[in-house]
Design an enzyme around this catalytic site. Structure first.
Site, PDB file in Angstrom:
ATOM      1  N   LYS A  11      10.127  35.953 -14.177  1.00  0.00           N
ATOM      2  CA  LYS A  11       9.526  35.169 -15.174  1.00  0.00           C
ATOM      3  C   LYS A  11       8.357  35.408 -15.954  1.00  0.00           C
ATOM      4  O   LYS A  11       8.132  35.402 -17.126  1.00  0.00           O
ATOM      5  CB  LYS A  11      10.004  33.689 -14.737  1.00  0.00           C
ATOM      6  CG  LYS A  11      10.356  32.800 -15.558  1.00  0.00           C
ATOM      7  CD  LYS A  11      11.763  32.716 -15.858  1.00  0.00           C
ATOM      8  CE  LYS A  11      12.633  33.749 -15.799  1.00  0.00           C
ATOM      9  NZ  LYS A  11      14.087  33.658 -15.694  1.00  0.00           N
ATOM     10  N   GLU A  56      12.125  35.750  -8.457  1.00  0.00           N
ATOM     11  CA  GLU A  56      12.220  35.021  -9.877  1.00  0.00           C
ATOM     12  C   GLU A  56      10.947  34.723 -10.348  1.00  0.00           C
ATOM     13  O   GLU A  56      10.827  34.747 -11.481  1.00  0.00           O
ATOM     14  CB  GLU A  56      13.176  33.698  -9.492  1.00  0.00           C
ATOM     15  CG  GLU A  56      13.442  32.939 -10.802  1.00  0.00           C
ATOM     16  CD  GLU A  56      14.129  33.723 -12.055  1.00  0.00           C
ATOM     17  OE1 GLU A  56      14.653  35.001 -11.680  1.00  0.00           O
ATOM     18  OE2 GLU A  56      13.969  33.210 -12.962  1.00  0.00           O
ATOM     19  N   TRP A 100      30.939  23.490 -27.504  1.00  0.00           N
ATOM     20  CA  TRP A 100      30.585  24.321 -26.318  1.00  0.00           C
ATOM     21  C   TRP A 100      31.452  23.730 -25.176  1.00  0.00           C
ATOM     22  O   TRP A 100      31.400  22.642 -24.738  1.00  0.00           O
ATOM     23  CB  TRP A 100      29.206  24.100 -26.092  1.00  0.00           C
ATOM     24  CG  TRP A 100      28.605  24.791 -24.901  1.00  0.00           C
ATOM     25  CD1 TRP A 100      28.749  24.053 -23.415  1.00  0.00           C
ATOM     26  CD2 TRP A 100      28.367  25.786 -24.790  1.00  0.00           C
ATOM     27  NE1 TRP A 100      28.045  24.947 -22.664  1.00  0.00           N
ATOM     28  CE2 TRP A 100      27.977  26.005 -23.361  1.00  0.00           C
ATOM     29  CE3 TRP A 100      28.017  26.909 -25.592  1.00  0.00           C
ATOM     30  CZ2 TRP A 100      27.268  27.325 -22.890  1.00  0.00           C
ATOM     31  CZ3 TRP A 100      27.510  28.179 -25.194  1.00  0.00           C
ATOM     32  CH2 TRP A 100      27.261  28.402 -23.903  1.00  0.00           C
ATOM     33  N   LYS A 124      19.030  38.208 -24.963  1.00  0.00           N
ATOM     34  CA  LYS A 124      19.635  37.136 -23.895  1.00  0.00           C
ATOM     35  C   LYS A 124      20.769  37.470 -23.054  1.00  0.00           C
ATOM     36  O   LYS A 124      21.232  37.281 -21.929  1.00  0.00           O
ATOM     37  CB  LYS A 124      19.816  35.875 -24.765  1.00  0.00           C
ATOM     38  CG  LYS A 124      20.591  34.941 -24.391  1.00  0.00           C
ATOM     39  CD  LYS A 124      19.433  33.920 -23.339  1.00  0.00           C
ATOM     40  CE  LYS A 124      19.824  32.873 -22.622  1.00  0.00           C
ATOM     41  NZ  LYS A 124      18.762  32.636 -21.550  1.00  0.00           N
ATOM     42  N   ASN A 153      31.269  14.503 -28.307  1.00  0.00           N
ATOM     43  CA  ASN A 153      30.225  15.202 -27.410  1.00  0.00           C
ATOM     44  C   ASN A 153      29.894  14.449 -26.098  1.00  0.00           C
ATOM     45  O   ASN A 153      29.830  13.404 -26.303  1.00  0.00           O
ATOM     46  CB  ASN A 153      28.800  15.410 -28.216  1.00  0.00           C
ATOM     47  CG  ASN A 153      27.874  16.002 -27.476  1.00  0.00           C
ATOM     48  OD1 ASN A 153      27.965  16.861 -26.461  1.00  0.00           O
ATOM     49  ND2 ASN A 153      26.443  15.503 -27.725  1.00  0.00           N
ATOM     50  N   GLY A 154      30.321  15.227 -25.162  1.00  0.00           N
ATOM     51  CA  GLY A 154      30.232  14.599 -23.927  1.00  0.00           C
ATOM     52  C   GLY A 154      31.253  14.824 -22.821  1.00  0.00           C
ATOM     53  O   GLY A 154      32.191  15.797 -23.157  1.00  0.00           O
ATOM     54  N   GLU A 169       8.203  38.839 -17.609  1.00  0.00           N
ATOM     55  CA  GLU A 169       9.092  39.070 -18.795  1.00  0.00           C
ATOM     56  C   GLU A 169       8.355  38.201 -19.994  1.00  0.00           C
ATOM     57  O   GLU A 169       8.783  38.742 -21.143  1.00  0.00           O
ATOM     58  CB  GLU A 169      10.706  38.641 -18.626  1.00  0.00           C
ATOM     59  CG  GLU A 169      10.901  37.293 -18.339  1.00  0.00           C
ATOM     60  CD  GLU A 169      12.407  37.114 -18.512  1.00  0.00           C
ATOM     61  OE1 GLU A 169      12.886  36.133 -17.561  1.00  0.00           O
ATOM     62  OE2 GLU A 169      13.300  37.730 -19.152  1.00  0.00           O
TER      63      GLU A 169
HETATM   64  C1  F6R Z   1      15.679  36.648 -17.029  1.00  0.00           C
HETATM   65  C2  F6R Z   1      17.233  36.949 -17.535  1.00  0.00           C
HETATM   66  C3  F6R Z   1      18.156  37.948 -17.250  1.00  0.00           C
HETATM   67  C4  F6R Z   1      19.292  37.535 -16.772  1.00  0.00           C
HETATM   68  C5  F6R Z   1      20.148  39.100 -16.754  1.00  0.00           C
HETATM   69  C6  F6R Z   1      21.848  38.318 -16.205  1.00  0.00           C
HETATM   70  O1  F6R Z   1      15.158  35.361 -17.415  1.00  0.00           O
HETATM   71  O2  F6R Z   1      17.670  36.007 -18.010  1.00  0.00           O
HETATM   72  O3  F6R Z   1      17.263  38.709 -16.063  1.00  0.00           O
HETATM   73  O4  F6R Z   1      19.606  36.944 -15.744  1.00  0.00           O
HETATM   74  O5  F6R Z   1      20.397  39.652 -17.791  1.00  0.00           O
HETATM   75  O6  F6R Z   1      22.151  37.659 -17.249  1.00  0.00           O
HETATM   76  P1  F6R Z   1      23.529  37.013 -17.084  1.00  0.00           P
HETATM   77  O7  F6R Z   1      23.396  35.818 -16.247  1.00  0.00           O
HETATM   78  O8  F6R Z   1      23.980  36.557 -18.522  1.00  0.00           O
HETATM   79  O9  F6R Z   1      24.596  37.883 -16.559  1.00  0.00           O
END
Ligand code: F6R
Length: 602
Positions: free
Chosen positions: A481, A477, A74, A597, A100-101, A484
């Site tokens: 949270k 926020e 990563w 995600k 790693n690190g 969702e």
């Molecule tokens: C909520 C969440 C989404 C993201 C949004 C933008 O918990 O994760 O609202 O914040 O889809 O995503 P990024 O930051 O990847 O552009």
């Protein structure tokens, strides 16, 4: 966060290493590699992409080996390319290392090695390690001595594993990054985490900082920094590989909430000097923002809330700033001039709306910066510059640790912009508060009463969240949270707006979260009284001894800190409240319905 693995003694070392890497992919993956020892010398296979891509290539060649090391990467230094993938080797190709690190003094070590004629070909911090080992071997040290002497020269955090041509031994050490030994019947293993080898052995030795291990097919020996041998207990694990990935937590989300102190330490590492009260950003030397007149942030969802927070921090320092929802930015282009800096805030770096808006800003000739968690992401590659939040990979769909790391990164960026472009003087108290923040989050998590609060209010009709200034994005926020992951109705407002409409909805079954962040407490007290007068239960998020906490039905306590950072602490309490509410309702917390995600479509 990367994953390392090693195996000695098995005829099936190659598939074992690949399985181990596969099981460690949750630690992040943008490239992967293995180095194996098979009697004909050391062979290295490594490439950009997923472990499955590497596995396919290795299987086509069908190599055999009884000793090897592996790595899933990563990126933290250098983009994800074949050349930057681990293992890294020395000039002779006889030493291979996985890491790693972060090696903090790598730049200095790299220049020293280059001056002595070593050829370093990657952009990583790790590559200095095999070359330092090579130097000591040339001076006549044994492989073990060369490894130990090299480790003594490193500053930073690391877990390292090494193989050397001609020997069926793995050398490894850790300081600040995890490393676990797996004790098998015919083979022994090492990895960043137990799932890597759990299907081969459940007998593990958790190594401590400063431990060095020499491991072969017959056994292993652990020594400490002073060279003395140490016995560490062998423990039997009885979890499944999936349990192990979650580190014993029921959900990735809870694991990631508790990882925030570690994530933030990574975020600020090398970026702040609390004694001088200064912020140093690797990609932005002093004066980089001297011409900036205005900042426009572009983001979606949780990242938009982090952007709103940054607007407040910049405004507090006299820098004009606005935050735009990326999907709106493209629809109605806001006015800009050539001194406008455009900052895209995106955890994944792949959100289509944000990428489109950034592209539009670039077409208009504006300077763009990506604030992201993913080094090789499209946002990082498209923008003029990038600033990485270094939160480590986040698996839960709901953003938690990345939000905190975004805010702290943006706070550092705001301090830098204000120092460069206005007469703002760097604030020692602010920078010291940033340094103390990870420890404060630890204490918030340890003492949180969010779970009993979630139980007490679990059959409410709706949940409202209110805050002023930097607490307003935290209110937004907190509501996002909760909705969702629990699917309950929740809304966030600026506290001052409550009386302009939402107050009509407040009843005894609509708890209101009142978020106080130090700079606005007096006015939040009057907001609390307004809610109480309509029989609305108030859950304050405030210091335990504050006036607002005394008025509220329940207080989620946060320690006193700099008002610019108090919102980060308050948000951790709201993350925990959302988590426990969703858990009581038995929701699919890590993968809420209808959500992904990374939203790569418009
Ligand atoms: C909520 C969440 C989404 C993201 C949004 C933008 O918990 O994760 O609202 O914040 O889809 O995503 P990024 O930051 O990847 O552009």
């Amino acid at each position: 966060m990367c994953g390392i693995t090693a195996c000695v003694g098995s005829e099936r070392t190659v598939p074992t290493l690949l399985t181990g890497l596969d099981n460690l992919e949750y630690r992040g993956y943008d490239s992967a590699g293995i180095a194996i020892q098979n009697g004909d010398g050391l062979s290295v296979f490594k490439q950009e992409g997923k472990v499955s891509d590497l596995a396919e290539r290795v299987r086509r060649r069908d190599p055999t080996a009884t000793t090897g090391i592996g790595h899933t990467r990563w990126s933290t230094h250098g983009p994800p390319t074949d050349g930057n993938a681990h293992p890294h080797t020395d000039c002779t190709g006889e030493i291979a290392i996985v890491h790693n690190g972060i090696i903090e003094n790598y730049a200095q070590l790299r220049s020293m090695l280059k001056a002595r004629g070593h050829e370093l070909t990657s952009a990583t911090d790790t590559e200095v390690v095999p070359h330092l080992v090579e130097e000591r071997l040339d001076q006549g040290a044994t492989t073990f001595e060369a490894f130990k002497d090299t480790v003594d020269q490193l500053e930073g955090s690391y877990a390292l594993a090494m193989v050397a041509e001609g020997g069926d031994t793995v050398y490894a050490t850790r300081d600040g990054s995890p490393l676990v030994l797996g004790v098998g019947e015919e083979a022994n293993f090492l990895a960043s985490d137990v799932p890597a080898f759990l299907e081969f052995t459940g007998n593990v030795v958790y190594l401590e900082n400063g431990d060095t291990v020499v491991m072969d097919a017959d056994g292993y020996e652990i020594s400490h920094r002073d060279g003395a041998s140490i016995e560490r207990p062998v423990r039997e694990v009885d979890w499944t590989a999936e349990d192990a990935e979650k580190g014993g937590f029921d959900h990735y989300m809870l694991k990631e909430i508790t990882e925030q102190p570690t994530a933030l330490r990574q975020t600020i590492r090398g970026r702040i000097d609390p004694d001088r009260g200064s912020v140093e950003l690797e990609t932005f030397p002093d004066g980089s923002f001297a011409d900036v007149e205005r900042v426009q942030f572009i983001a979606c969802g949780t990242s938009y809330h982090a952007a709103l927070y940054a607007v407040q921090i910049l405004s507090n320092r006299g820098v004009p700033a606005d935050a735009f929802l990326a999907s709106e930015y493209t629809a109605g282009v806001p006015p800009t001039d050539e001194d406008t800096l455009v900052v895209g805030v995106t955890q994944s770096g792949e959100t289509a709306d944000t990428l489109n808006a950034l592209e539009m800003a670039r077409e208009r000739g504006l300077e763009t910066v990506a604030v992201t968690n993913v080094i090789g992401s499209t946002a990082a590659r498209t923008c003029d510059e990038s600033l990485f939040i270094r939160a480590g990979p986040e698996i839960g769909v709901a953003a938690t640790k990345t939000f905190s790391s975004q805010i702290v990164t943006l706070c550092c960026l705001a301090e830098r912009i204000a120092t460069d472009s206005t007469d703002h003087c760097p604030s020692e108290t602010f920078v010291q508060a940033i340094e103390e923040l990870p420890g404060m989050i630890e204490s918030v998590i340890d003492r949180s009463t969010a779970e009993p609060a979630a139980i007490a209010y679990s059959d409410s009709d709706s949940y409202f969240f209110v805050g002023r200034n930097e607490a307003r994005p935290v209110a937004l926020e907190g509501a996002l949270k909760l909705k969702e992951i629990s699917y309950e109705h929740a809304e966030g407002f600026a506290a001052g707006e409550l009386k302009h409409g939402p107050l009509a909805l407040v009843t005894e079954s609509t708890p209101v979260f009142a978020i106080a962040t130090g700079s606005n407490e007096e006015r939040m007290v009057s907001t609390t009284e307004e809610i109480r007068a309509r029989d609305g239960p108030v859950i304050s998020v405030a210091p335990a001894d504050s006036e607002i906490a005394a008025l509220a039905d329940h207080n989620l306590a946060v320690p006193e800190t700099h008002p610019d950072l108090a919102g980060v602490l308050a948000n951790v309490q709201l993350q925990l409240f959302a988590y426990h509410t969703a858990s009581l309702l038995d929701r699919a917390i890590d993968k809420p319905r209808n959500l992904a995600k990374s939203v790569t479509v418009e």
